[in-house]
Design an enzyme around this catalytic site. Structure first.
Site, PDB file in Angstrom:
ATOM      1  CB  CYS A 241      14.782  25.035 -20.629  1.00  0.00           C
ATOM      2  SG  CYS A 241      15.719  23.985 -19.606  1.00  0.00           S
TER       3      CYS A 241
ATOM      4  CB  CYS B 230      14.131  22.974 -25.434  1.00  0.00           C
ATOM      5  SG  CYS B 230      13.128  21.708 -26.905  1.00  0.00           S
TER       6      CYS B 230
ATOM      7  CB  CYS C  73      17.301  22.090 -16.260  1.00  0.00           C
ATOM      8  SG  CYS C  73      16.391  21.550 -17.417  1.00  0.00           S
TER       9      CYS C  73
END
Length: 132
Positions: A84, A10, A88
């Site tokens: 997020c 996160c 990523c």
């Protein structure tokens, strides 16, 4: 089969991903390797998340938010993101899941408990899938 590795990500690595990692470690024991990280880690774990997990008998108080690294993603079989967005890195051959969960930051204890219980259900389902 090799032990699967799950990475929870996160933004701040201070609430959702820490609670998920705490549940997975507690419920799966040493059957699954657990990592967690954040794209912009805070300097400490959310104290409301710590107390919500303590109510479940899981101590995450000594965990430290960690910065998400490419290595952590490469090491992982399953990457679970929690709000997020595009932070990523995506590698082929990995399993990615995005869990839509409210951010516990700044929330009251009842809200954080609801998020915690949602996370627990998702972690239990994940263990069932990985254990097959």
């Amino acid at each position: 089969m090799a032990k699967p590795t799950v990475l929870f990500v996160c933004v701040h690595n201070a609430g959702r991903s820490q609670m998920a990692a705490g549940f997975l470690q507690s419920l799966a024991g040493d059957r699954i390797e657990v990592l967690s990280a954040g794209s912009e880690p805070k300097d400490q774990i959310n104290p409301v998340a710590v107390s919500a997990m303590a109510e479940e008998g899981i101590d995450i108080a000594n965990n430290t938010p960690k910065l998400l690294t490419i290595e952590a993603v490469k090491e992982s079989d399953v990457v679970i993101t929690m709000g997020c967005g595009d932070a990523c890195p995506i590698f082929p051959g990995k399993r990615y899941e995005d869990w839509e969960l409210d951010d516990p930051a700044g929330q009251d204890a009842d809200t954080v408990r609801r998020i915690r219980d949602d996370i627990r259900g998702r972690v239990e389902a994940l263990i069932g899938e990985l254990a097959e």
